[in-house]
Scaffold this active site. Structure first.
Site, PDB file in Angstrom:
ATOM      1  N   HIS A 241     -28.597  77.744  69.256  1.00 60.32           N
ATOM      2  CA  HIS A 241     -28.288  78.784  70.884  1.00 60.32           C
ATOM      3  C   HIS A 241     -27.036  78.117  70.310  1.00 60.32           C
ATOM      4  O   HIS A 241     -26.590  79.500  70.672  1.00 60.32           O
ATOM      5  CB  HIS A 241     -29.093  77.850  71.929  1.00 60.32           C
ATOM      6  CG  HIS A 241     -27.964  78.416  72.876  1.00 60.32           C
ATOM      7  ND1 HIS A 241     -29.172  78.974  73.807  1.00 60.32           N
ATOM      8  CD2 HIS A 241     -27.026  78.238  73.591  1.00 60.32           C
ATOM      9  CE1 HIS A 241     -29.005  79.097  74.558  1.00 60.32           C
ATOM     10  NE2 HIS A 241     -27.715  78.899  74.774  1.00 60.32           N
ATOM     11  N   GLU A 242     -26.194  77.162  70.299  1.00 60.90           N
ATOM     12  CA  GLU A 242     -24.665  76.708  70.539  1.00 60.90           C
ATOM     13  C   GLU A 242     -24.496  77.484  68.856  1.00 60.90           C
ATOM     14  O   GLU A 242     -22.794  78.289  70.327  1.00 60.90           O
ATOM     15  CB  GLU A 242     -24.685  75.274  70.207  1.00 60.90           C
ATOM     16  CG  GLU A 242     -25.013  74.319  71.670  1.00 60.90           C
ATOM     17  CD  GLU A 242     -24.369  75.388  73.248  1.00 60.90           C
ATOM     18  OE1 GLU A 242     -24.062  75.587  73.424  1.00 60.90           O
ATOM     19  OE2 GLU A 242     -26.126  74.890  73.453  1.00 60.90           O
TER      20      GLU A 242
ATOM     21  N   HIS B 106     -23.498  81.394  70.039  1.00 60.69           N
ATOM     22  CA  HIS B 106     -23.019  81.446  71.439  1.00 60.69           C
ATOM     23  C   HIS B 106     -21.642  81.557  70.328  1.00 60.69           C
ATOM     24  O   HIS B 106     -20.544  83.032  71.631  1.00 60.69           O
ATOM     25  CB  HIS B 106     -22.486  80.054  72.286  1.00 60.69           C
ATOM     26  CG  HIS B 106     -23.480  80.668  73.369  1.00 60.69           C
ATOM     27  ND1 HIS B 106     -23.819  81.449  73.745  1.00 60.69           N
ATOM     28  CD2 HIS B 106     -24.323  79.016  73.825  1.00 60.69           C
ATOM     29  CE1 HIS B 106     -24.456  81.286  75.109  1.00 60.69           C
ATOM     30  NE2 HIS B 106     -24.426  79.824  75.006  1.00 60.69           N
TER      31      HIS B 106
ATOM     32  N   GLU C 245     -26.212  84.157  77.694  1.00 56.84           N
ATOM     33  CA  GLU C 245     -27.138  83.150  76.688  1.00 56.84           C
ATOM     34  C   GLU C 245     -28.389  83.654  76.310  1.00 56.84           C
ATOM     35  O   GLU C 245     -29.245  82.914  75.299  1.00 56.84           O
ATOM     36  CB  GLU C 245     -27.493  82.557  78.628  1.00 56.84           C
ATOM     37  CG  GLU C 245     -26.658  81.685  79.435  1.00 56.84           C
ATOM     38  CD  GLU C 245     -26.304  80.664  78.084  1.00 56.84           C
ATOM     39  OE1 GLU C 245     -27.227  79.958  78.194  1.00 56.84           O
ATOM     40  OE2 GLU C 245     -24.582  80.799  78.517  1.00 56.84           O
TER      41      GLU C 245
ATOM     42  N   ASP D 165     -30.281  82.736  72.849  1.00 61.51           N
ATOM     43  CA  ASP D 165     -31.644  81.639  72.965  1.00 61.51           C
ATOM     44  C   ASP D 165     -32.578  82.304  72.105  1.00 61.51           C
ATOM     45  O   ASP D 165     -32.988  82.100  70.856  1.00 61.51           O
ATOM     46  CB  ASP D 165     -32.268  82.509  74.113  1.00 61.51           C
ATOM     47  CG  ASP D 165     -31.923  81.328  75.558  1.00 61.51           C
ATOM     48  OD1 ASP D 165     -31.539  79.989  74.902  1.00 61.51           O
ATOM     49  OD2 ASP D 165     -32.955  81.348  76.287  1.00 61.51           O
TER      50      ASP D 165
ATOM     51  N   HIS E 113     -27.434  81.675  82.774  1.00 60.97           N
ATOM     52  CA  HIS E 113     -29.030  80.788  82.652  1.00 60.97           C
ATOM     53  C   HIS E 113     -30.112  82.069  83.202  1.00 60.97           C
ATOM     54  O   HIS E 113     -30.400  81.329  84.285  1.00 60.97           O
ATOM     55  CB  HIS E 113     -29.003  79.571  81.912  1.00 60.97           C
ATOM     56  CG  HIS E 113     -28.336  78.884  81.415  1.00 60.97           C
ATOM     57  ND1 HIS E 113     -27.128  78.485  81.969  1.00 60.97           N
ATOM     58  CD2 HIS E 113     -28.190  78.230  80.443  1.00 60.97           C
ATOM     59  CE1 HIS E 113     -26.661  77.820  81.196  1.00 60.97           C
ATOM     60  NE2 HIS E 113     -26.739  77.842  80.206  1.00 60.97           N
TER      61      HIS E 113
ATOM     62  N   ARG F  61     -36.921  83.297  80.161  1.00 64.48           N
ATOM     63  CA  ARG F  61     -36.096  82.190  78.825  1.00 64.48           C
ATOM     64  C   ARG F  61     -37.351  81.745  77.866  1.00 64.48           C
ATOM     65  O   ARG F  61     -37.107  81.722  76.451  1.00 64.48           O
ATOM     66  CB  ARG F  61     -35.707  81.172  79.076  1.00 64.48           C
ATOM     67  CG  ARG F  61     -34.213  81.225  79.731  1.00 64.48           C
ATOM     68  CD  ARG F  61     -32.950  80.044  79.969  1.00 64.48           C
ATOM     69  NE  ARG F  61     -32.404  79.387  78.774  1.00 64.48           N
ATOM     70  CZ  ARG F  61     -31.015  78.514  78.101  1.00 64.48           C
ATOM     71  NH1 ARG F  61     -31.555  78.179  79.224  1.00 64.48           N
ATOM     72  NH2 ARG F  61     -30.839  78.076  76.795  1.00 64.48           N
TER      73      ARG F  61
HETATM   74 ZN   LIG Z   1     -25.546  78.494  76.196  1.00 64.36          ZN
END
Ligand SMILES: [Zn+2]
Length: 650
Positions: free
Chosen positions: A493-494, A497, A553, A557, A617, A623
């Site tokens: 996820h990071e 980004h 976000e 994800d 988020h 999510r």
């Molecule tokens: Zn995030």
């Protein structure tokens, strides 16, 4: 299926990460309530040669003194609301409103007004802005000052509903009457409370209307900078944009002695222009009362007032959280030495490398990108600077002497309020003291006990805190499907980004720049629309998720899950993994997704979920469901009729 039983197990509203956070705070409390850990077995990570036992003991003594002063409820109760009144009196001493209270701020006020804002910054009181010093997105090896809008204490509905605003005005009047230096009658106090509530509503309106680029774009502003809300100003341009709220003077005062800003970055320039217009016609008394109300709100958790919520003061984890907030590196050293071994750090470090390799391999197979952009994207994934667990510079948490040096000059006593003021001032100087200095690439912005991980476009860095690398998110003793399903998807996820609708505007060197060709950018936009529509159609109660707001976000994800799954498959290569007792009926593939979903369980009330719709988020349930719908591997693992993902970018 995965989150079954959460409501029954949790007495309060919590999600998985909040449970982990509480567990971390218990560890910190145990450290603070135990004697100095002399036994060598306590240190689970290798000590550095330079680690000095006497420095370590001194660090520990400082922590414990801070903790014990915080725990001394008797002493805190004995002073009652005096600290609140003293703080407001100091505010009035620095910038007096009396004598001239009905007039708005004028030029002769600016210097003292700025000094008042610095005083509030030391107390951690939010006023008209949120500011920080950090790596400059356009020049990531230099630090620069950033300003965005403040967070507001009340939900939006209070500011837009006259009856709710009236009730809020009364609350403000009550709390201000006891602290303002002027001797107000009931009617005067209500008038001031009403004016403060209106000012707050006006500021909220100014922020809502302040998004986006200013009509007169400053020079050097291209599409990438606009996408990242990066609007650089010279000090003179800031002064003319916002002549009453003088951020140029504020930055000079917050920075180290002699610092002269050359550039100030505004994330919402229109807001600051509007604030200045509002302040230019607001009586000084009202501005001062507004600042006083923020001071009261910030400090009310730590003073004993007649209507204090006792649960806050008696919360057994309050002082562990307090010490962690103000002395995060010193306490963080004991967190990692007691609960986070070299093994965890090395395992996490290795996982992050594998996730990056899997991402690079997947990019190779994408058909919507031109080869030129693909090359840059791969280079950027390879260039990511990863910081796993805890810092080893500024300060080095493995080195007691480095931690002691970082805290040199800090004066802690038995007086909780004096300590809070001292720690606030010291922390402000640390935070803003980096202005004018080169960026320290190894620095951590948050406590290592936080359950968080973050990507920063400027400098292209990923930081994963030891606090999130805890069970059930991660343990070096769990099977790989568990670690990749939970922590692995967070790492992915990071990383994703770095390539979402904001992150993609930072080039492989971590600089804001337009480096995608138009065809690739257009394909990305089109693929992103799919996510905007998919999430925008999801309902929470009778309200829809905001597909635009949550896009970054949701992209992260989706990319995170795909990448972590690929990394796990590459690691295990079909070698059977240990099953978990009671879950033998599930395949390793299914267990990967069980651990993924388990990271986002909660028992939030419908009202809390609805309030969270303004967050970038999506709600946890969206999510889990949205990301699973976008995973071909998930649909395969659970034998869904449709195997193709609904939306896909990375
Ligand atoms: Zn995030």
């Amino acid at each position: 299926m995965v989150c079954y039983g959460w409501k029954e197990r949790q007495a309060e509203e919590k999600n998985t990460l909040a449970v982990v956070k509480e567990h971390n705070l218990r560890i910190l409390r145990n450290v603070l309530e135990s004697p100095y850990p002399e036994a060598s077995g306590y240190v689970a990570i290798q000590a550095r040669d330079s680690t000095s036992p006497s420095a370590d003991e001194a660090n520990f003594a400082l922590l414990q003194k801070t903790y014990l002063a915080c725990k001394d409820i008797k002493a805190i109760a004995a002073v009652g609301t005096k600290p609140l009144k003293a703080a407001v009196a100091e505010l009035d001493r620095i910038w007096p409103a009396a004598g001239d209270a009905a007039a708005p701020l004028r030029e002769s006020d600016y210097d003292n007004f700025v000094r008042a804002l610095v005083f509030l910054e030391d107390l951690g009181v939010p006023s008209f802005y949120e500011g920080l010093a950090d790596a400059d997105d356009a020049q990531p090896d230099a630090n620069v000052a950033f300003f965005r809008g403040p967070k507001f204490s009340q939900p939006d509905s209070v500011y837009s509903d006259p009856a709710a605003l009236g009730a809020y005005s009364k609350t403000l009047a009550g709390s201000l009457r006891g602290v303002l230096p002027l001797n107000l009658s009931d009617a005067e106090a209500l008038a001031v409370g009403t004016a403060v509530a209106r000012l707050e509503a006006d500021l909220r309106g100014a922020l809502a209307a302040g998004e986006g680029p200013p009509p007169d774009l400053p020079p050097n502003t291209d599409a990438a900078w606009v996408a990242a809300s990066y609007f650089p100003y010279t000090p003179a341009a800031v002064a003319s944009l916002s002549p009453v709220l003088r951020l140029d003077k504020l930055v000079a005062a917050l920075g180290p002695a002699g610092y002269k800003p050359e550039k100030i970055v505004l994330q919402v320039p229109n807001y600051f222009r509007n604030v200045s217009v509002i302040l230019a016609k607001t009586p000084k008394l009202v501005v001062q009362a507004y600042l006083a109300s923020k001071t009261v709100a910030r400090l009310s958790d730590v003073v004993v007032t007649p209507d204090a919520d006792e649960r806050i003061l008696l919360d057994p984890l309050r002082c562990a959280a307090y010490v962690d907030e103000y002395l995060k590196f010193s306490l963080g050293r004991f967190f990692v030495t007691s609960s986070f071994g070299n093994r965890s750090r090395d395992y996490g470090d290795q996982m992050m490398h594998e996730v990056r390799e899997a991402f690079v391999a997947r990019v190779g197979g994408l058909d919507w990108m031109t080869d030129g952009v693909k090359k840059q994207v791969v280079q950027k994934a390879k260039n990511v600077r990863q910081m796993i667990g805890y810092p080893t510079s500024s300060p080095d948490l493995l080195d007691a002497a480095s931690v002691a040096e970082y805290h040199r000059g800090l004066k802690i006593t038995d007086d909780f309020f004096a300590n809070t003021a001292e720690l606030g001032r010291w922390n402000r100087q640390k935070r803003w003291g980096v202005l004018g200095r080169p960026v320290d690439a190894g620095a951590f912005a948050m406590s290592v006990a936080e359950t968080n991980a973050y990507y920063r476009g400027a400098g292209n860095t990923i930081t994963v805190l030891a606090g999130i690398m805890q069970f059930p998110v991660f343990s070096p003793d769990l099977p790989a499907y568990a670690n990749f399903g939970s922590l692995g998807t967070i790492l992915g996820h990071e990383l994703s980004h770095g390539f979402d609708n904001t992150g993609r505007h930072y080039n492989p060197d971590g600089k804001l720049a337009t480096y995608w060709d138009e065809a690739t950018a257009a394909a990305f936009e089109e693929k992103s629309r799919c996510f905007v529509e998919q999430y925008g159609a999801m309902k929470v109660g009778d309200r829809n998720v905001d597909g635009e707001l949550t896009l970054g976000e949701n992209l992260a994800d989706a990319g995170g899950l795909n990448t972590a799954y690929a990394a796990w498959k590459a690691r295990t290569k079909g070698v059977p993994e240990q099953k978990l007792p009671g879950l033998e009926h599930l395949t390793p593939e299914q267990l990967f997704f069980v651990f993924f979903a388990n990271t986002w369980c909660n028992n939030f009330s419908p009202a809390a979920v609805a309030a969270g719709l303004t967050d970038e988020h999506a709600p946890d349930s969206a999510r889990i469901l949205g990301t699973a719908a976008n995973s071909a591997a998930f649909r395969e693992a659970f034998n869904c009729p449709v195997k193709k993902p609904t939306c896909e970018v990375w």
